[in-house]
Structures are given as structure tokens and as C-alpha cells.
Design a protein around this motif. Structure first.
Motif, PDB file in Angstrom:
ATOM      1  N   UNK A 159      -1.218  13.771   4.540  1.00 33.67           N
ATOM      2  CA  UNK A 159      -0.179  13.830   5.572  1.00 33.67           C
ATOM      3  C   UNK A 159       0.990  12.885   5.363  1.00 33.67           C
ATOM      4  N   UNK A 160       0.708  11.663   4.874  1.00 31.15           N
ATOM      5  CA  UNK A 160       1.684  10.592   5.027  1.00 31.15           C
ATOM      6  C   UNK A 160       1.998   9.895   3.701  1.00 31.15           C
ATOM      7  N   UNK A 161       3.110   9.164   3.711  1.00 34.50           N
ATOM      8  CA  UNK A 161       3.391   8.228   2.634  1.00 34.50           C
ATOM      9  C   UNK A 161       2.695   6.904   2.965  1.00 34.50           C
ATOM     10  N   UNK A 162       2.943   5.875   2.153  1.00 36.23           N
ATOM     11  CA  UNK A 162       2.229   4.611   2.331  1.00 36.23           C
ATOM     12  C   UNK A 162       2.485   4.005   3.703  1.00 36.23           C
ATOM     13  N   UNK A 163       3.717   4.081   4.191  1.00 37.97           N
ATOM     14  CA  UNK A 163       4.032   3.532   5.513  1.00 37.97           C
ATOM     15  C   UNK A 163       3.272   4.277   6.605  1.00 37.97           C
ATOM     16  N   UNK A 202      -2.859  14.153  -4.016  1.00 40.80           N
ATOM     17  CA  UNK A 202      -3.278  13.616  -5.320  1.00 40.80           C
ATOM     18  C   UNK A 202      -2.351  12.498  -5.771  1.00 40.80           C
ATOM     19  N   UNK A 203      -1.040  12.704  -5.666  1.00 42.14           N
ATOM     20  CA  UNK A 203      -0.088  11.678  -6.080  1.00 42.14           C
ATOM     21  C   UNK A 203      -0.254  10.405  -5.267  1.00 42.14           C
ATOM     22  N   UNK A 204      -0.525  10.543  -3.963  1.00 45.34           N
ATOM     23  CA  UNK A 204      -0.702   9.367  -3.121  1.00 45.34           C
ATOM     24  C   UNK A 204      -1.959   8.596  -3.508  1.00 45.34           C
ATOM     25  N   UNK A 205      -3.037   9.293  -3.799  1.00 42.34           N
ATOM     26  CA  UNK A 205      -4.250   8.619  -4.234  1.00 42.34           C
ATOM     27  C   UNK A 205      -4.046   7.890  -5.558  1.00 42.34           C
ATOM     28  N   UNK A 206      -3.358   8.538  -6.488  1.00 42.28           N
ATOM     29  CA  UNK A 206      -3.112   7.894  -7.783  1.00 42.28           C
ATOM     30  C   UNK A 206      -2.211   6.671  -7.626  1.00 42.28           C
ATOM     31  N   UNK A 231      -3.237   2.932  -8.695  1.00 39.50           N
ATOM     32  CA  UNK A 231      -2.408   2.135  -9.606  1.00 39.50           C
ATOM     33  C   UNK A 231      -1.976   0.816  -8.967  1.00 39.50           C
ATOM     34  N   UNK A 232      -1.822   0.837  -7.623  1.00 31.15           N
ATOM     35  CA  UNK A 232      -1.323  -0.350  -6.932  1.00 31.15           C
ATOM     36  C   UNK A 232      -2.381  -1.355  -6.621  1.00 31.15           C
TER      37      UNK A 232
END
Length: 302
Positions: free
Chosen positions: A232-236, A293-297, A301-302
Motif C-alpha cells: 500500500x505505502x511508501x516508507x513514510x 517487491x520493490x519496497x521489501x527489497x 538493502x536499508x
């Protein structure tokens, strides 16, 4: 027409829906009918401005439909946001072989139609509503064979899907961490079972208006609903979502050390791998899965 057929009503079948509604609910004969949306299991048509007819698209949708009819009132009772209250249950007929329902129409904007970065105003309230929903489930509550069980029950399917789509192998470290995480602190809470941007609705200001589509509701691991944060969301938005959830959920859930690892495992199994290897996926769902998937990766990485 036999009960084994799938996809019995399409977006072009408004005339058939008109006949089905008129035959069992003639009080709505004066209201216009128009196509609204199609999901994996159901197709929906609006009846006037405030009602909707929801039809199973396949036989596999019938058990979830029965659970929704039986339990939705109980599950939704703690919520302070909207939900699609069931008004009528229609009987199967020769014209349509499955039961179907008429519900309240939930006004608003499907969250999937909004960019993830623009869903942030909904994040805090969505976390709070899921915390309210995750109450202890009673004896006799339904158990979904695909949602909320120990993640190990999904491993064989997940590994096969990785063979079918090697790009998913990047997520194996997160999956292995999820499998190794401690089990749920409260193993029998109510869960929506299928929270993602297609199953909640936003208001004009992009705040949360309603939770919808409770067909996969189950008793089980509440982490199955929290995986939605990466879809659903970005990091924020995720930070707001989890802060709200942990502030409002029970102390046992807030102290569960395996909650977030298992949530990552659930979004891998039920959103990313399931969507990217399914013939039923629409472009909206594929975009959602690739975003998750991109958010999990990024997190890894972070």
C-alpha cells in the motif's frame, strides 16, 4: 449453465443482472444498474447510488461468501470506519447457479486507483482499524486454508512459484526470516485476510473511508493483514501505519517479536508471488505486486 463453470457474469452483463435483481428484489426495479468492478472471486454492479449486487465468479468463491454472510456483522462490529453491510442474500436460480448478495455501496475512491505515495493520509487510520479488528476469535470461527495459518503451510507453493518466476528469488532471505520467526502471540485473532489497495476505499482527501471485501476473513495470524503495508505505502506511509497499529492493538500483539517478519512473509506469499504467477492477475494487481517487491527489497538493502 452448470455450477462448475467459472466467470459466469462479466462487465457486459448488466441486462442479466437487471433480470436477476428484478426477479428476487422487485423493490429495486426503478433503480439503474451499472457495472462497478471485477475482482478475482466476485463481480460487482451498482444498484442506484447506494446499493451494490455482488456475484461470485467461480465456485471457489462460495465458501468465502458464506463466511462473509455469516460473520461479517461480528467481525466489523469494533470498526469505526465504513464497510459493505450485507442487506440481502439472493438464492441461486436456473439463471445464476450461486447465491449472491446485495450490500450497501461504499462511497469513495478505491485505493488502488491512487499512487502509493498519495495513500499516506490513509495509513494511520488503516493501522488503527486493523488493530480494532484483530480481536480474539471465538470457537467455531472460520479458518481460511490459505490465509493466517503458519507460514510453513505456504512454503511448498511459494518455492514452486519462485521456480516459475526466478525474479522472486531475491525475496528468499526475507521469506526464510519469516519462516524462522516466532509464532503468533495470539494465534486466533480475527483477520480481514485480504487487505490490499483494492480492498479499502479512500475519501476525497485520501483518508480512509471503508474496508471492503471480507470474503477471506479468517481466524489466524494477524500478520496476514499487516503485509499490506508494503503493498500500500511508501516508507513514510508504512511508518505511520505501523506506529498506529502498535499504539492501538493489544499489548500481546504489540510485544510479538515475530509480527513484522511474518508480515513480510505474508505479503510475499499472498500478494507478490501469488499475483506475479497467476493468469487471473490484472495490470493493477501486477503493479501492486511489483511495488510491494520493490519496497521489501529497499527495506532489505536499508
Amino acid at each position: 449453465m452448470t455450477a462448475s463453470q467459472d466467470f459466469l457474469i462479466s462487465d457486459t452483463d448488466a441486462d442479466l443482472v437487471r433480470r436477476l435483481v428484478d426477479s428476487q428484489f422487485p423493490q429495486y426495479g426503478h433503480l439503474p444498474i451499472e457495472y462497478a468492478a471485477t475482482g478475482w472471486d466476485n463481480v460487482m454492479f451498482r444498484i442506484g447510488s447506494d446499493l451494490a449486487a455482488r456475484f461470485p465468479r467461480r465456485e471457489a468463491a462460495l465458501d468465502p461468501q458464506r463466511n462473509e454472510i455469516t460473520w461479517l456483522g461480528t467481525v466489523a462490529r469494533p470498526l469505526t470506519t465504513g464497510f459493505p453491510e450485507i442487506i440481502h442474500v439472493a438464492e441461486s436460480t436456473h439463471s445464476f447457479p450461486y447465491p449472491w448478495t446485495i450490500t450497501r455501496w461504499v462511497h469513495g475512491l478505491r485505493a488502488m486507483s491512487v499512487a502509493p505515495q498519495d495513500r499516506t493520509p490513509a495509513a494511520f487510520e488503516l493501522g488503527r482499524q486493523l488493530a480494532l479488528l484483530h480481536q480474539p476469535a471465538p470457537e467455531g470461527a472460520p479458518v481460511n486454508p490459505y490465509r493466517g495459518l503458519p507460514l510453513s503451510s505456504r512454503e511448498d507453493v511459494l518455492l514452486q512459484r519462485i521456480k516459475d518466476a526466478p525474479e522472486l528469488a531475491e525475496l528468499l532471505p526475507l521469506w526464510n526470516a519469516a519462516i524462522a520467526a516466532p509464532p503468533p502471540a495470539m494465534p486466533r485473532t480475527w483477520c480481514h485476510g485480504d487487505i490490499h489497495p483494492g480492498n479499502y476505499v479512500l475519501g476525497a482527501d485520501h483518508t480512509l473511508a471503508a474496508l471492503i471485501d471480507f470474503g477471506d476473513l479468517t481466524s489466524g495470524d494477524p500478520a496476514v493483514d499487516l503485509g499490506n503495508a508494503w503493498a500500500s505505502f511508501d516508507a513514510q506511509g508504512r511508518e505511520l501505519f505501523f506506529a498506529s497499529y502498535l499504539e492501538n492493538c493489544s499489548p500481546a500483539l504489540a510485544a510479538d517479536p515475530g509480527l513484522l517478519p511474518r508480515a513480510r512473509g505474508w505479503v510475499i506469499a499472498t500478494t507478490i508471488a501469488a499475483v506475479l504467477t497467476s493468469d487471473l492477475s490484472t495490470p493493477d494487481f501486477v503493479r501492486m505486486a511489483r511495488w510491494a517487491k520493490a519496497q521489501l527489497l529497499d527495506d532489505m538493502a536499508g
